[in-house]
Motif scaffolding. Sequence first.
Motif, PDB file in Angstrom:
ATOM      1  N   GLU A 156       0.815  -1.213   0.000  1.00 42.01           N
ATOM      2  CA  GLU A 156       0.000   0.000   0.000  1.00 42.01           C
ATOM      3  C   GLU A 156       0.850   1.266   0.000  1.00 42.01           C
ATOM      4  O   GLU A 156       0.396   2.325  -0.441  1.00 42.01           O
ATOM      5  CB  GLU A 156      -0.924   0.003   1.222  1.00 42.01           C
ATOM      6  CG  GLU A 156      -1.864  -1.197   1.320  1.00 42.01           C
ATOM      7  CD  GLU A 156      -2.807  -1.315   0.133  1.00 42.01           C
ATOM      8  OE1 GLU A 156      -3.134  -0.270  -0.471  1.00 42.01           O
ATOM      9  OE2 GLU A 156      -3.237  -2.449  -0.173  1.00 42.01           O
ATOM     10  N   SER A 157       2.102   1.169   0.444  1.00 44.83           N
ATOM     11  CA  SER A 157       2.971   2.349   0.475  1.00 44.83           C
ATOM     12  C   SER A 157       3.555   2.677  -0.895  1.00 44.83           C
ATOM     13  O   SER A 157       4.190   3.711  -1.070  1.00 44.83           O
ATOM     14  CB  SER A 157       4.115   2.127   1.471  1.00 44.83           C
ATOM     15  OG  SER A 157       4.995   1.112   1.003  1.00 44.83           O
ATOM     16  N   GLY A 158       3.379   1.771  -1.865  1.00 45.83           N
ATOM     17  CA  GLY A 158       3.892   2.007  -3.200  1.00 45.83           C
ATOM     18  C   GLY A 158       5.272   1.453  -3.452  1.00 45.83           C
ATOM     19  O   GLY A 158       5.845   1.661  -4.539  1.00 45.83           O
ATOM     20  N   ARG A 159       5.836   0.727  -2.485  1.00 42.84           N
ATOM     21  CA  ARG A 159       7.169   0.156  -2.713  1.00 42.84           C
ATOM     22  C   ARG A 159       7.121  -0.944  -3.772  1.00 42.84           C
ATOM     23  O   ARG A 159       8.151  -1.285  -4.355  1.00 42.84           O
ATOM     24  CB  ARG A 159       7.742  -0.404  -1.406  1.00 42.84           C
ATOM     25  CG  ARG A 159       8.206   0.668  -0.440  1.00 42.84           C
ATOM     26  CD  ARG A 159       9.042   0.077   0.678  1.00 42.84           C
ATOM     27  NE  ARG A 159      10.287  -0.498   0.186  1.00 42.84           N
ATOM     28  CZ  ARG A 159      11.124  -1.180   0.949  1.00 42.84           C
ATOM     29  NH1 ARG A 159      10.839  -1.376   2.235  1.00 42.84           N
ATOM     30  NH2 ARG A 159      12.240  -1.683   0.448  1.00 42.84           N
ATOM     31  N   ILE A 160       5.937  -1.499  -3.973  1.00 44.75           N
ATOM     32  CA  ILE A 160       5.739  -2.503  -5.022  1.00 44.75           C
ATOM     33  C   ILE A 160       4.796  -1.924  -6.064  1.00 44.75           C
ATOM     34  O   ILE A 160       3.693  -1.465  -5.732  1.00 44.75           O
ATOM     35  CB  ILE A 160       5.152  -3.803  -4.439  1.00 44.75           C
ATOM     36  CG1 ILE A 160       6.094  -4.391  -3.388  1.00 44.75           C
ATOM     37  CG2 ILE A 160       4.879  -4.816  -5.540  1.00 44.75           C
ATOM     38  CD1 ILE A 160       5.549  -5.617  -2.682  1.00 44.75           C
ATOM     39  N   ARG A 162       2.034  -1.672  -8.765  1.00 40.01           N
ATOM     40  CA  ARG A 162       0.792  -2.410  -9.005  1.00 40.01           C
ATOM     41  C   ARG A 162       0.276  -2.090 -10.397  1.00 40.01           C
ATOM     42  O   ARG A 162       0.528  -1.036 -10.952  1.00 40.01           O
ATOM     43  CB  ARG A 162      -0.252  -2.054  -7.942  1.00 40.01           C
ATOM     44  CG  ARG A 162       0.237  -2.383  -6.544  1.00 40.01           C
ATOM     45  CD  ARG A 162      -0.623  -1.800  -5.463  1.00 40.01           C
ATOM     46  NE  ARG A 162      -1.915  -2.467  -5.349  1.00 40.01           N
ATOM     47  CZ  ARG A 162      -2.790  -2.212  -4.384  1.00 40.01           C
ATOM     48  NH1 ARG A 162      -2.516  -1.306  -3.464  1.00 40.01           N
ATOM     49  NH2 ARG A 162      -3.942  -2.855  -4.334  1.00 40.01           N
ATOM     50  N   GLY A 163      -0.443  -3.061 -10.963  1.00 40.50           N
ATOM     51  CA  GLY A 163      -0.982  -2.851 -12.292  1.00 40.50           C
ATOM     52  C   GLY A 163      -0.436  -3.850 -13.284  1.00 40.50           C
ATOM     53  O   GLY A 163       0.204  -4.836 -12.908  1.00 40.50           O
ATOM     54  N   PRO A 164      -0.641  -3.599 -14.586  1.00 43.65           N
ATOM     55  CA  PRO A 164      -0.267  -4.559 -15.634  1.00 43.65           C
ATOM     56  C   PRO A 164       1.217  -4.906 -15.648  1.00 43.65           C
ATOM     57  O   PRO A 164       1.591  -6.012 -16.015  1.00 43.65           O
ATOM     58  CB  PRO A 164      -0.674  -3.846 -16.933  1.00 43.65           C
ATOM     59  CG  PRO A 164      -1.664  -2.814 -16.524  1.00 43.65           C
ATOM     60  CD  PRO A 164      -1.308  -2.404 -15.139  1.00 43.65           C
ATOM     61  N   LEU A 165       2.079  -3.963 -15.249  1.00 39.69           N
ATOM     62  CA  LEU A 165       3.513  -4.198 -15.293  1.00 39.69           C
ATOM     63  C   LEU A 165       4.091  -4.562 -13.925  1.00 39.69           C
ATOM     64  O   LEU A 165       5.298  -4.718 -13.770  1.00 39.69           O
ATOM     65  CB  LEU A 165       4.243  -2.965 -15.833  1.00 39.69           C
ATOM     66  CG  LEU A 165       3.841  -2.535 -17.243  1.00 39.69           C
ATOM     67  CD1 LEU A 165       4.631  -1.291 -17.664  1.00 39.69           C
ATOM     68  CD2 LEU A 165       4.074  -3.658 -18.248  1.00 39.69           C
ATOM     69  N   GLY A 166       3.222  -4.726 -12.935  1.00 38.57           N
ATOM     70  CA  GLY A 166       3.676  -5.054 -11.598  1.00 38.57           C
ATOM     71  C   GLY A 166       2.781  -6.097 -10.966  1.00 38.57           C
ATOM     72  O   GLY A 166       2.424  -7.104 -11.592  1.00 38.57           O
ATOM     73  N   LEU A 167       2.404  -5.857  -9.731  1.00 38.41           N
ATOM     74  CA  LEU A 167       1.536  -6.763  -8.982  1.00 38.41           C
ATOM     75  C   LEU A 167       0.088  -6.512  -9.396  1.00 38.41           C
ATOM     76  O   LEU A 167      -0.452  -5.434  -9.150  1.00 38.41           O
ATOM     77  CB  LEU A 167       1.722  -6.522  -7.485  1.00 38.41           C
ATOM     78  CG  LEU A 167       0.801  -7.288  -6.539  1.00 38.41           C
ATOM     79  CD1 LEU A 167       1.084  -8.785  -6.599  1.00 38.41           C
ATOM     80  CD2 LEU A 167       0.964  -6.761  -5.105  1.00 38.41           C
ATOM     81  N   SER A 168      -0.535  -7.509 -10.006  1.00 39.92           N
ATOM     82  CA  SER A 168      -1.932  -7.340 -10.415  1.00 39.92           C
ATOM     83  C   SER A 168      -2.841  -7.457  -9.195  1.00 39.92           C
ATOM     84  O   SER A 168      -2.485  -8.068  -8.183  1.00 39.92           O
ATOM     85  CB  SER A 168      -2.324  -8.402 -11.448  1.00 39.92           C
ATOM     86  OG  SER A 168      -2.430  -9.680 -10.837  1.00 39.92           O
ATOM     87  N   GLU A 169      -4.020  -6.864  -9.309  1.00 40.66           N
ATOM     88  CA  GLU A 169      -4.972  -6.943  -8.201  1.00 40.66           C
ATOM     89  C   GLU A 169      -5.388  -8.386  -7.937  1.00 40.66           C
ATOM     90  O   GLU A 169      -5.570  -8.794  -6.786  1.00 40.66           O
ATOM     91  CB  GLU A 169      -6.198  -6.073  -8.504  1.00 40.66           C
ATOM     92  CG  GLU A 169      -5.899  -4.584  -8.531  1.00 40.66           C
ATOM     93  CD  GLU A 169      -5.233  -4.104  -7.242  1.00 40.66           C
ATOM     94  OE1 GLU A 169      -5.757  -4.417  -6.144  1.00 40.66           O
ATOM     95  OE2 GLU A 169      -4.185  -3.448  -7.330  1.00 40.66           O
ATOM     96  N   ALA A 170      -5.509  -9.181  -9.004  1.00 42.80           N
ATOM     97  CA  ALA A 170      -5.894 -10.581  -8.838  1.00 42.80           C
ATOM     98  C   ALA A 170      -4.824 -11.344  -8.071  1.00 42.80           C
ATOM     99  O   ALA A 170      -5.126 -12.142  -7.167  1.00 42.80           O
ATOM    100  CB  ALA A 170      -6.155 -11.232 -10.191  1.00 42.80           C
TER     101      ALA A 170
END
Length: 254
Positions: A156-160, A162-170
């Motif tokens: 949640e802090s943004g260190r990872i 998120r999204g298509p090029l990172g951690l997907s919500e699924a």
Amino acid sequence: MLNRLASGGSLSADEESALYYGLLVLAYHQRTAALPDLLKLLECRREETDRLLGDGAIGEVLPRVLMAIGEDNTDDLWSFAMNAPADWLIRDAVLKAWVYFALTDAVPRETARAHLETFPTAVELGPEDPYWISWMNAVADLGLTELGPLLRTIVESGRIERGPLGLSEADYRDILARLEESTESSRKSVSWRQRAGYTPFGEEDRVKYDFYNAARLAPGTSQSVSQTLMMQAAEDAANQPYRIDQAGNENTPA
């Protein structure tokens, strides 16, 4: 051959073709003495690693080879997973082997928790680095719910990313669900470990299938040969028990 590579030497083309299968034989015989030289190869000789294994085997076969030969050197596995100048796919394979030893109590659970808790401060990873997901999977597969708040904070802090090029919500939802649903009994279940990929290479009841599957992923194996090997493995599994002396196949070098 491993020792020669680890010492800075080289292999002939025939030796390189043979070493992939040699690693499987070492794993089947649980030759723990092979681990230091294998780790040195994985850390320092990326070109040879690519030729000897390829991405498919690095992702599928290598973790199980390390599970078969790494029990005496779990500290070395953790050190490699944290510090080795290897790319994330190789480090992921080593980390998964280390998690296996935490599942089998070769690494005490409290030690595993403490190590994984230090991960976010001990490694230098960009937000887009997929190795973050390797860490999250380790926490989830070990059912370390006490690290759940840390995991959520890191995401949640943004260190990872998120999204298509990172951690997907699924994937994020799946990791959190596995973390909460993990129980000691499920982690000790043979079927769960097989589904999750935590089985050493060459266990007696799976040895023939393991060699077939590894042959399918061998560097230079064509798609048609790969499909034939898998179909034959499935047919054998349905029709007869595995036998160690039948592990060879037409894709295995003489």
